[in-house]
Design a protein around this motif. Structure first.
Motif, PDB file in Angstrom:
ATOM      1  N   TRP A  46     -37.035  34.219  19.458  1.00  0.00           N
ATOM      2  CA  TRP A  46     -36.658  35.487  18.617  1.00  0.00           C
ATOM      3  C   TRP A  46     -35.527  35.980  19.538  1.00  0.00           C
ATOM      4  CZ3 TRP A  46     -36.714  36.641  14.016  1.00  0.00           C
ATOM      5  CH2 TRP A  46     -36.471  37.759  13.819  1.00  0.00           C
ATOM      6  N   GLY A  47     -35.229  36.152  20.948  1.00  0.00           N
ATOM      7  CA  GLY A  47     -34.321  37.137  21.997  1.00  0.00           C
ATOM      8  C   GLY A  47     -33.306  36.023  22.709  1.00  0.00           C
ATOM      9  N   VAL A  48     -33.520  34.841  21.953  1.00  0.00           N
ATOM     10  CA  VAL A  48     -32.572  33.892  22.585  1.00  0.00           C
ATOM     11  C   VAL A  48     -30.839  34.619  22.408  1.00  0.00           C
ATOM     12  CG1 VAL A  48     -34.248  31.975  23.110  1.00  0.00           C
ATOM     13  CG2 VAL A  48     -32.953  32.705  21.271  1.00  0.00           C
ATOM     14  N   ASN A  49     -30.412  33.863  23.775  1.00  0.00           N
ATOM     15  CA  ASN A  49     -28.761  33.790  23.683  1.00  0.00           C
ATOM     16  C   ASN A  49     -28.018  33.315  23.222  1.00  0.00           C
ATOM     17  OD1 ASN A  49     -25.878  33.762  25.466  1.00  0.00           O
ATOM     18  ND2 ASN A  49     -26.825  35.812  25.230  1.00  0.00           N
ATOM     19  N   GLU A  50     -29.483  31.859  22.989  1.00  0.00           N
ATOM     20  CA  GLU A  50     -28.826  30.099  22.481  1.00  0.00           C
ATOM     21  C   GLU A  50     -29.203  29.320  21.677  1.00  0.00           C
ATOM     22  OE1 GLU A  50     -26.574  26.349  25.262  1.00  0.00           O
ATOM     23  OE2 GLU A  50     -25.881  28.166  25.318  1.00  0.00           O
ATOM     24  N   LEU A  51     -29.447  29.115  20.990  1.00  0.00           N
ATOM     25  CA  LEU A  51     -29.750  28.310  20.267  1.00  0.00           C
ATOM     26  C   LEU A  51     -30.009  27.011  21.220  1.00  0.00           C
ATOM     27  CD1 LEU A  51     -29.822  29.691  16.437  1.00  0.00           C
ATOM     28  CD2 LEU A  51     -32.047  30.016  17.896  1.00  0.00           C
ATOM     29  N   THR A  52     -31.167  26.983  21.599  1.00  0.00           N
ATOM     30  CA  THR A  52     -31.849  25.598  22.215  1.00  0.00           C
ATOM     31  C   THR A  52     -32.228  25.289  22.811  1.00  0.00           C
ATOM     32  OG1 THR A  52     -28.581  25.433  22.842  1.00  0.00           O
ATOM     33  CG2 THR A  52     -30.138  23.992  24.314  1.00  0.00           C
ATOM     34  N   LEU A  56     -40.990  15.754  37.398  1.00  0.00           N
ATOM     35  CA  LEU A  56     -42.346  14.891  36.275  1.00  0.00           C
ATOM     36  C   LEU A  56     -41.741  12.680  36.091  1.00  0.00           C
ATOM     37  CD1 LEU A  56     -43.308  16.879  33.489  1.00  0.00           C
ATOM     38  CD2 LEU A  56     -44.683  16.166  35.503  1.00  0.00           C
ATOM     39  N   GLU A  57     -40.429  13.124  36.068  1.00  0.00           N
ATOM     40  CA  GLU A  57     -39.505  12.369  36.021  1.00  0.00           C
ATOM     41  C   GLU A  57     -39.318  11.419  36.934  1.00  0.00           C
ATOM     42  OE1 GLU A  57     -35.128  11.207  33.920  1.00  0.00           O
ATOM     43  OE2 GLU A  57     -35.191  11.332  36.352  1.00  0.00           O
ATOM     44  N   GLU A  58     -39.509  11.540  38.304  1.00  0.00           N
ATOM     45  CA  GLU A  58     -39.315  10.694  39.353  1.00  0.00           C
ATOM     46  C   GLU A  58     -41.226  10.073  40.091  1.00  0.00           C
ATOM     47  OE1 GLU A  58     -36.472  13.307  42.102  1.00  0.00           O
ATOM     48  OE2 GLU A  58     -38.296  13.525  42.666  1.00  0.00           O
ATOM     49  N   ASN A  59     -41.929  11.215  39.039  1.00  0.00           N
ATOM     50  CA  ASN A  59     -43.317  10.037  38.758  1.00  0.00           C
ATOM     51  C   ASN A  59     -43.550   9.616  38.077  1.00  0.00           C
ATOM     52  OD1 ASN A  59     -44.620  11.229  41.847  1.00  0.00           O
ATOM     53  ND2 ASN A  59     -43.866  13.225  41.143  1.00  0.00           N
ATOM     54  N   ASP A  60     -42.624   9.193  36.648  1.00  0.00           N
ATOM     55  CA  ASP A  60     -42.828   8.158  36.396  1.00  0.00           C
ATOM     56  C   ASP A  60     -44.032   8.350  35.741  1.00  0.00           C
ATOM     57  OD1 ASP A  60     -41.257   6.771  36.866  1.00  0.00           O
ATOM     58  OD2 ASP A  60     -43.369   5.054  38.418  1.00  0.00           O
ATOM     59  N   LEU A  61     -44.097  10.052  34.820  1.00  0.00           N
ATOM     60  CA  LEU A  61     -44.877  10.803  33.925  1.00  0.00           C
ATOM     61  C   LEU A  61     -44.109  12.261  32.736  1.00  0.00           C
ATOM     62  CD1 LEU A  61     -46.850  12.558  36.992  1.00  0.00           C
ATOM     63  CD2 LEU A  61     -47.567  11.052  34.915  1.00  0.00           C
ATOM     64  N   VAL A  62     -42.712  11.373  32.764  1.00  0.00           N
ATOM     65  CA  VAL A  62     -42.383  11.691  31.471  1.00  0.00           C
ATOM     66  C   VAL A  62     -41.879  10.748  30.276  1.00  0.00           C
ATOM     67  CG1 VAL A  62     -40.326  13.017  30.774  1.00  0.00           C
ATOM     68  CG2 VAL A  62     -41.077  13.114  32.970  1.00  0.00           C
ATOM     69  N   GLN A  63     -42.579  11.094  29.300  1.00  0.00           N
ATOM     70  CA  GLN A  63     -42.458  10.382  27.957  1.00  0.00           C
ATOM     71  C   GLN A  63     -41.070  10.410  27.291  1.00  0.00           C
ATOM     72  OE1 GLN A  63     -45.212  10.329  24.069  1.00  0.00           O
ATOM     73  NE2 GLN A  63     -43.841  10.363  23.055  1.00  0.00           N
ATOM     74  N   HIS A  64     -40.215  11.777  27.055  1.00  0.00           N
ATOM     75  CA  HIS A  64     -39.445  11.669  27.041  1.00  0.00           C
ATOM     76  C   HIS A  64     -38.573  13.113  27.353  1.00  0.00           C
ATOM     77  CE1 HIS A  64     -36.159  11.580  23.296  1.00  0.00           C
ATOM     78  NE2 HIS A  64     -36.399  12.932  23.332  1.00  0.00           N
ATOM     79  N   MET A  65     -37.422  13.403  27.303  1.00  0.00           N
ATOM     80  CA  MET A  65     -37.108  14.562  28.134  1.00  0.00           C
ATOM     81  C   MET A  65     -36.311  14.180  27.439  1.00  0.00           C
ATOM     82  SD  MET A  65     -36.730  15.710  31.821  1.00  0.00           S
ATOM     83  CE  MET A  65     -36.234  14.317  33.273  1.00  0.00           C
ATOM     84  N   ALA A  66     -35.599  16.105  26.826  1.00  0.00           N
ATOM     85  CA  ALA A  66     -33.993  15.994  26.468  1.00  0.00           C
ATOM     86  C   ALA A  66     -33.737  17.795  26.054  1.00  0.00           C
ATOM     87  CB  ALA A  66     -34.143  15.545  25.161  1.00  0.00           C
ATOM     88  N   VAL A  67     -32.241  17.983  25.395  1.00  0.00           N
ATOM     89  CA  VAL A  67     -31.972  19.469  25.411  1.00  0.00           C
ATOM     90  C   VAL A  67     -31.620  18.961  23.885  1.00  0.00           C
ATOM     91  CG1 VAL A  67     -30.319  20.729  25.734  1.00  0.00           C
ATOM     92  CG2 VAL A  67     -30.736  19.878  27.807  1.00  0.00           C
ATOM     93  N   PHE A  68     -32.545  19.860  23.252  1.00  0.00           N
ATOM     94  CA  PHE A  68     -32.100  20.048  22.016  1.00  0.00           C
ATOM     95  C   PHE A  68     -30.946  21.384  21.057  1.00  0.00           C
ATOM     96  CE2 PHE A  68     -33.627  21.156  17.034  1.00  0.00           C
ATOM     97  CZ  PHE A  68     -33.512  19.963  16.053  1.00  0.00           C
ATOM     98  N   ASN A  69     -30.377  21.285  20.146  1.00  0.00           N
ATOM     99  CA  ASN A  69     -29.262  22.040  20.434  1.00  0.00           C
ATOM    100  C   ASN A  69     -29.257  22.644  18.521  1.00  0.00           C
ATOM    101  OD1 ASN A  69     -27.925  21.080  22.733  1.00  0.00           O
ATOM    102  ND2 ASN A  69     -27.392  19.376  22.175  1.00  0.00           N
ATOM    103  N   ARG A  70     -28.784  23.798  18.605  1.00  0.00           N
ATOM    104  CA  ARG A  70     -28.716  24.540  17.108  1.00  0.00           C
ATOM    105  C   ARG A  70     -28.313  23.278  16.561  1.00  0.00           C
ATOM    106  NH1 ARG A  70     -24.690  29.459  16.888  1.00  0.00           N
ATOM    107  NH2 ARG A  70     -24.993  30.028  14.972  1.00  0.00           N
ATOM    108  N   ASP A  71     -26.910  22.337  16.049  1.00  0.00           N
ATOM    109  CA  ASP A  71     -26.925  21.764  15.019  1.00  0.00           C
ATOM    110  C   ASP A  71     -28.136  20.729  14.615  1.00  0.00           C
ATOM    111  OD1 ASP A  71     -26.432  19.697  17.144  1.00  0.00           O
ATOM    112  OD2 ASP A  71     -24.194  20.272  16.699  1.00  0.00           O
ATOM    113  N   GLY A  72     -28.799  20.707  15.478  1.00  0.00           N
ATOM    114  CA  GLY A  72     -30.386  19.423  15.533  1.00  0.00           C
ATOM    115  C   GLY A  72     -29.769  18.000  16.056  1.00  0.00           C
ATOM    116  N   SER A  73     -28.617  17.876  16.936  1.00  0.00           N
ATOM    117  CA  SER A  73     -28.052  17.218  18.336  1.00  0.00           C
ATOM    118  C   SER A  73     -28.919  17.699  19.204  1.00  0.00           C
ATOM    119  CB  SER A  73     -27.160  16.827  18.327  1.00  0.00           C
ATOM    120  OG  SER A  73     -26.639  18.210  19.026  1.00  0.00           O
ATOM    121  N   SER A  74     -29.288  15.751  19.898  1.00  0.00           N
ATOM    122  CA  SER A  74     -29.622  16.255  21.403  1.00  0.00           C
ATOM    123  C   SER A  74     -29.002  15.380  22.308  1.00  0.00           C
ATOM    124  CB  SER A  74     -31.499  15.595  21.256  1.00  0.00           C
ATOM    125  OG  SER A  74     -31.282  14.959  20.654  1.00  0.00           O
TER     126      SER A  74
END
Lengths: 267, 120
Positions: free
Chosen positions: A122-128, A245-263
């Motif tokens: 609700w109060g974010v500065n950026e829709l990311t 988590l990445e260094e310990n092989d504990l990530v399935q997926h990670m990303a930055v999700f943007n306002r326009d739907g891109s990642s």
């Protein structure tokens, strides 16, 4: 008089270079309600498309230019795929977000609060959004930890914005998230053990700051404290949790999700 | 005079250092309690949109157990099948929101009570 001007200049410079993170209570929405609800729902659908039963979620509460080096996201929490019973009695599926928030009027005290994506953004500065989806095994352990109340056992309400991840004297939202993750990994809520493990395996984010400003902050701001640090100021961030988590092989997926739907890539 | 200069130096320095920008401003502030959010959401969805806004009463974590359906993890027996690729999940189209912070909820309650009394 020249000394006075020099001091003013130095402190003015310092004050513009040490904003740690996000928003303060009472801040108004920066976007139209429809934009926020639309974005929040896109984030939910993105995570759901990955089959995420839970994910670590981050938001950007302040302008990027105001954030110190190494800080991308200003608040971190855990989103859990849940059966949500509404006030009308119906039940729907979606993500409930488990947060550590500063209490209104008491910035040095935190409490655990469940809210929902539209509340979160609700109060974010950026829709990311920052999204870290752990491996299924770890997802299951984290959900089990939250369901059984272990998140409450690793909560310390004494709040500092720059809390050290290596002891339990003070805590902020990202350290609390790290505690839940490690309690799930190591299957313990013993804080001494969790902090020993953090010291051994987790690398926090160094906050490079003006010592004078740190000193003034710790004196005059309730939610800034340095007493839990020895020497350099190191704190937990969304990105350092992702790297851990990445260094310990504990990530399935990670990303930055943007306002326009891109990642894009988080790290 | 020296004392006066020292006083003003300290005052100006502290003012600049602490108030010109939100130093260390953390984002652990609860957006749920932001004033006007609930009414803004209601207005934005009231006119043209078919999407609903609803307040949540309770949320229970879910784990999908194979093809048998959905089970609560509360008992600790549910398992995610980590051997297979995670399947997409469905999320509701309803925009769900938490209730206002307790202090705001209490104010609403009090106003309601006063209104009821006035009717009698």
């Amino acid at each position: 008089m020249s000394r006075l001007l020099l001091l003013i200049a130095l402190l003015g410079l310092a004050s513009s270079s040490l904003v740690f993170a996000g928003s303060q209570a009472g801040r108004k929405a920066q976007f139209a309600p429809g934009e926020i609800t639309g974005f929040a729902k896109k984030v939910e659908k993105y995570a759901a498309a990955q089959g995420a039963r839970m994910f670590i979620i981050g938001r950007i509460g302040r302008p990027k230019k105001d954030l110190p080096k190494g800080i991308k996201f200003t608040h971190t929490a855990i989103a859990v795929y849940s059966a949500i019973t509404l006030k009308d009695g119906s039940t729907v599926n979606g993500y409930a977000i488990h947060n550590l928030y500063q209490e209104a009027g008491k910035p040095d005290v935190s409490s655990l609060v469940v809210d929902y994506p539209v509340d979160f953004f609700w109060g974010v500065n950026e829709l990311t959004a920052g999204i870290i989806i752990p491996t299924p095994d770890l997802q299951q352990r984290i959900i089990a930890a939250i369901s059984s109340g272990k998140n409450k056992e690793v909560h310390n309400p004494a709040y500092s914005v720059i809390a050290s991840p290596y002891n339990n004297e003070l805590q902020n939202c990202t350290e609390h998230t790290l505690n839940i993750i490690n309690a799930s990994i190591y299957q313990t809520t013993d804080m001494q053990q969790l902090k020993a493990n953090a010291k051994a395996h987790f690398k926090g984010q160094r906050i490079r700051s003006n010592p004078l400003k740190l000193m003034l902050g710790s004196i005059f701001m309730d939610d800034v404290a340095t007493r839990d640090h020895q020497g350099k100021i190191v704190t937990t961030t969304f990105s350092t949790i992702g790297r851990y988590l990445e260094e310990n092989d504990l990530v399935q997926h990670m990303a930055v999700f943007n306002r326009d739907g891109s990642s894009g890539e988080l790290l | 005079m020296k004392l006066l200069t020292s006083f003003f130096t300290t005052t100006i320095a502290l003012t600049l250092a602490l108030s010109s920008t939100p130093i260390y401003a953390q984002d652990s502030a609860q957006h749920t309690s932001k004033a006007g959010k609930h009414s803004a959401l209601a207005v934005s969805h009231g006119a043209a949109s078919s999407a609903k806004v609803a307040s949540a009463a309770v949320a229970v974590p879910l784990l999908v157990v194979g093809s048998a359906g959905v089970a609560s993890v509360a008992g600790g027996s549910a398992l995610i099948d980590s051997a297979t690729k995670p399947k997409p999940l469905t999320v509701t189209e309803v925009t769900i929101t938490a209730d206002p912070a307790p202090n705001q909820a209490m104010q609403t309650k009090r106003q309601t009570t006063i209104e009821i009394k006035q009717e009698h």
